[in-house]
Design an enzyme around this catalytic site. Sequence first.
Site, PDB file in Angstrom:
ATOM      1  N   GLU A 185      -8.524  -5.724   6.923  1.00 47.70           N
ATOM      2  CA  GLU A 185      -7.631  -4.836   6.174  1.00 47.70           C
ATOM      3  C   GLU A 185      -8.483  -4.043   5.203  1.00 47.70           C
ATOM      4  O   GLU A 185      -9.692  -3.957   5.395  1.00 47.70           O
ATOM      5  CB  GLU A 185      -6.507  -5.633   5.505  1.00 47.70           C
ATOM      6  N   MET A 186      -7.907  -3.437   4.149  1.00 49.68           N
ATOM      7  CA  MET A 186      -8.696  -2.496   3.349  1.00 49.68           C
ATOM      8  C   MET A 186      -8.592  -2.658   1.830  1.00 49.68           C
ATOM      9  O   MET A 186      -9.205  -1.878   1.103  1.00 49.68           O
ATOM     10  CB  MET A 186      -8.306  -1.054   3.704  1.00 49.68           C
ATOM     11  N   ARG A 220      -0.700  -8.652  -3.366  1.00 50.15           N
ATOM     12  CA  ARG A 220      -0.685  -7.590  -2.359  1.00 50.15           C
ATOM     13  C   ARG A 220       0.158  -8.031  -1.182  1.00 50.15           C
ATOM     14  O   ARG A 220      -0.016  -9.140  -0.648  1.00 50.15           O
ATOM     15  CB  ARG A 220      -2.108  -7.269  -1.911  1.00 50.15           C
ATOM     16  N   GLY A 254       0.805  -1.206   0.000  1.00 52.54           N
ATOM     17  CA  GLY A 254       0.000   0.000   0.000  1.00 52.54           C
ATOM     18  C   GLY A 254       0.843   1.262   0.000  1.00 52.54           C
ATOM     19  O   GLY A 254       0.549   2.222  -0.706  1.00 52.54           O
ATOM     20  N   ASP A 287      -1.281  -5.470  14.040  1.00 54.97           N
ATOM     21  CA  ASP A 287      -1.966  -5.094  15.271  1.00 54.97           C
ATOM     22  C   ASP A 287      -3.091  -6.084  15.537  1.00 54.97           C
ATOM     23  O   ASP A 287      -3.413  -6.914  14.677  1.00 54.97           O
ATOM     24  CB  ASP A 287      -2.520  -3.669  15.176  1.00 54.97           C
TER      25      ASP A 287
END
Length: 247
Positions: A190-191, A98, A31, A215
Amino acid sequence: MTPGPVPTSVAGTPHIAARPGDFAPLVLMPGDPRRARRIAETFLQGARQVTDVRGILGYTGTHQGVPMSVLASGMGIPSMTIYATELFRHYDVRRIVRVGTAGAIPAAVSVRDVVIASAAHTDSSLSRVLVDGVTLSLAPSYRLLRAAADAADLASTAVHIGAVLSSDHFYLDRPALFDALERRGTLAVEMEAAGLYAVACAEGGEALAVLTVSDHVRTGDVLTAEERETDFDRTLRIAATALLTDG
């Protein structure tokens, strides 16, 4: 800016300044643009910068003698879908993995562990807008998933394979939601993974998400920035092995 198909030229696409042929068929996608630069400098050999539009950095070099690129995705599903679509559609990219971070949900998953996303749930509308009247199941390439799982057997850290939640909301504070997801086997939040899987499905490419747990949404444990970079290397090696598979 109006979305839609844009032909690639020597000037690139609206979001990528690279020329045709500047990207390898195999792409690592973190990212963070700074992480993309770090991968280029420390993991790829002979890397050269091929794009920097809006600060999103991309490089092409080799890994184990095979051409490989790295391009940052930015944060969130919309940003991921822009860059992944342009790579698949205009630059003849075949595979994108990713390499990012995620927040663990169950107690069985700890910070520093690796999560390989075998599916991506999402609270985004993405899975419902691609095919009218259908909610798509967003999943990775089985070939890449299998190769990453095989590489994980040799890893020096715990690796978990299962579903993640790709959320549109970074500061998501819904304990009941995480409880429900945990009961259904979801490992982390996540995103971007759902966006990548949706684009790969639409564009005929292969995709996978391999994530470092940075985290924990239950315990509040979190890695420092330095620890993230150290533990990220294990995720990167699994991801690159998956990209290189011939299976």
